[in-house]
Motif scaffolding. Sequence first.
Motif, mmCIF file in Angstrom:
data_model
loop_
_atom_site.group_PDB
_atom_site.id
_atom_site.type_symbol
_atom_site.label_atom_id
_atom_site.label_comp_id
_atom_site.label_asym_id
_atom_site.label_seq_id
_atom_site.Cartn_x
_atom_site.Cartn_y
_atom_site.Cartn_z
ATOM 1 N N VAL A 1 0.778 5.483 0.559
ATOM 2 C CA VAL A 1 -0.100 6.949 1.444
ATOM 3 C C VAL A 1 0.148 8.156 0.420
ATOM 4 N N ALA B 1 -7.862 10.740 2.667
ATOM 5 C CA ALA B 1 -6.587 10.196 2.591
ATOM 6 C C ALA B 1 -6.449 10.034 1.573
ATOM 7 N N VAL C 1 -3.630 0.947 6.820
ATOM 8 C CA VAL C 1 -2.644 2.075 7.396
ATOM 9 C C VAL C 1 -3.758 2.440 8.464
ATOM 10 N N VAL D 1 -8.181 4.762 -2.671
ATOM 11 C CA VAL D 1 -9.030 5.536 -1.518
ATOM 12 C C VAL D 1 -8.750 7.120 -1.621
ATOM 13 N N VAL E 1 -7.388 2.636 6.501
ATOM 14 C CA VAL E 1 -7.796 2.162 5.718
ATOM 15 C C VAL E 1 -7.539 0.768 6.385
ATOM 16 N N SER F 1 0.921 0.555 6.663
ATOM 17 C CA SER F 1 1.859 1.611 7.045
ATOM 18 C C SER F 1 1.200 2.848 7.533
ATOM 19 N N ALA F 2 2.013 3.562 8.193
ATOM 20 C CA ALA F 2 1.550 5.029 8.696
ATOM 21 C C ALA F 2 0.455 5.421 7.616
ATOM 22 N N GLY F 3 -0.204 6.384 8.186
ATOM 23 C CA GLY F 3 -0.894 7.084 7.188
ATOM 24 C C GLY F 3 -2.169 7.933 8.061
ATOM 25 N N LEU G 1 2.889 10.666 2.833
ATOM 26 C CA LEU G 1 3.427 9.733 3.042
ATOM 27 C C LEU G 1 4.967 9.089 2.187
ATOM 28 N N ASP G 2 4.260 8.079 1.144
ATOM 29 C CA ASP G 2 5.455 7.621 0.327
ATOM 30 C C ASP G 2 5.760 7.940 -1.307
ATOM 31 N N THR H 1 0.702 -1.327 -0.148
ATOM 32 C CA THR H 1 0.265 -0.242 -0.115
ATOM 33 C C THR H 1 1.335 1.521 0.271
ATOM 34 N N VAL I 1 -5.385 7.072 -1.046
ATOM 35 C CA VAL I 1 -4.580 5.817 -0.569
ATOM 36 C C VAL I 1 -4.080 4.984 -2.115
#
Lengths: 338, 338
Positions: free
Chosen positions: A61, A138, B103, A103, B140, B134-136, A64-65, A59, A140
Amino acid sequence: MSEPPASANEREALRRLAGLLPPAPPGQVWFGDDAAVVAVPPPSPEPAGPRSLLLAADTLVGGLDADFSLTTRADFGWKALAVNLSDIAAMGGSPGHALVSVVGANPDELDEIYAGILQAAEEHGCPVAGGDLSAGPALVVSVAVTGWVEGRPVLRRGARPGDAIWVSGPLGAAAAGLRVLRSAQAAMGGPGPSAVWGALGPGQRRLAMAHARPRPALGEGMAARRAGATAMTDVSDGLAADLGHIADSSGVGFELDRLPVAPGATLEEAIGGGDDYVLVFTTPPEQQLADAFAGLPAPTRIGTCVPDPRWRRLRGAELPALGWEHELQAPPGREATA
Amino acid sequence: MSEPPASANEREALRRLAGLLPPAPPGQVWFGDDAAVVAVPPPSPEPAGPRSLLLAADTLVGGLDADFSLTTRADFGWKALAVNLSDIAAMGGSPGHALVSVVGANPDELDEIYAGILQAAEEHGCPVAGGDLSAGPALVVSVAVTGWVEGRPVLRRGARPGDAIWVSGPLGAAAAGLRVLRSAQAAMGGPGPSAVWGALGPGQRRLAMAHARPRPALGEGMAARRAGATAMTDVSDGLAADLGHIADSSGVGFELDRLPVAPGATLEEAIGGGDDYVLVFTTPPEQQLADAFAGLPAPTRIGTCVPDPRWRRLRGAELPALGWEHELQAPPGREATA
């Protein structure tokens, strides 16, 4: 994210996206039903053993990513699929199909993200067979992929003392690419990907591409498996960390004697920089790889597995000291080939 | 979400979660490597045709797909897997494996979500083989599942005029459950799931469970496929909407003559309420189902497919007028069995 689509819009958007996808082969169903129906590939004429199904999920985000002031949403979509395919590559598998859940994308973002995903799907032979779309606070992107392997997949835990250690390509390009993008942005005052990329020279652009559009080493992974690799993983967290995973899983240490550093990258970036998605693998000591890698870039032998699991060195120096952390300050003049 | 875990913590959390999971059978690898390695199930002694792999993915977003003042994070985890398995059920497939990406969960949330996921995995025979963490900035949960089917999966598009229409169970319980939870919350002043659930009587609790812990109708889906179902889907958006998908895909209309309304639910909830995850399917006109459904709840015949695709009626009344929308105000005294 601005304006998440409503539920009816989601259905409409999914339908529209399904229209962009290549049609499913006869007898298969992609999108538009409750689940995708995909064929089980026929066994090869000379199967190396029972076939296994590989499953991976990763995944990303937004924010962040990916930093959308440096790279595009299409890059984000590409990367979301590419990192999953790299997991299939790291087992020595061939890609099957992808499922994509998005998302919190507004319609324009969705189109751009899907454009990148579909480019990666086309380039690496992994059709998107289904997915999901949701509103959300957010951005995602969750991708799951299938892969297939006949015979034994290459795990992390099979390395033995004395095994040779190889990488499938040069290291550090992605970290160097992020560095040059950040420098260009600082010089430009931060106006967004198209201006930042416009300011790059050709060599810098090549590095930035390694960061924005990583290439899963699928051919190399299959070749390494056929050549009898004993352990393998992909370099997503940096060579030191990922070779560390092989060492942890296998109960061995390692002594490295050279590293192929990507042109323009520093030694620190080659050791500690993540997101290169080259493969690091081990083979029995005298294994020759030329035949298995015919037509592919030749892998580089970088060292040897040792019995002491605490021994993790490059030419006698502890690896962490050379750059375990991603955010290392690269000292000037260290652009070396180790 | 409070306190997203840092990257090293994520790795540690994944390792801890992997320890909670049932161990992989010999020759398989779940968690801990680049991809999960799962076995391809052996063909049945009398296969009904070539085997297909089914793939489905669904994502739930905290706060949008679940109200944590009414239901727990464990319910959220359960539901994230259950809705995916319902997609496998709706093809007539048997479950394979699940991949779970989470997430934005803090450690306590993660444990609770995984507890619900693992309960559903155990109960429905779909082991969690891998996933991501994952952080976020938002909670999710993305789940992808595999499933298998020998012979033809049941698509939405196979219904023909004259076919009988069936549902695998009573309708409206999940919508009624959400209604009783909201009422209890309003009466309690909104103190959270444990107090709200504590205020429910046994009948209300059963309805609330239908909302919080939907059951994928896997056995029923396989039985319907074996009995020669011509089209099938699951009731996730409400009977009117989901039977509408079969009608749209098949180019038929429908005339309904009765509906099994769950005790405590209204007719409107039975027609328009989503999240029941019973199956709606069609069969040739004279098809008997008793043998195929031996040991399972008997399905209810609710109507007949008609040639005019615009004809979508319950005893002569247009369906949308009876409750197309999820958020219908249920008039008092309409708790009827249609």
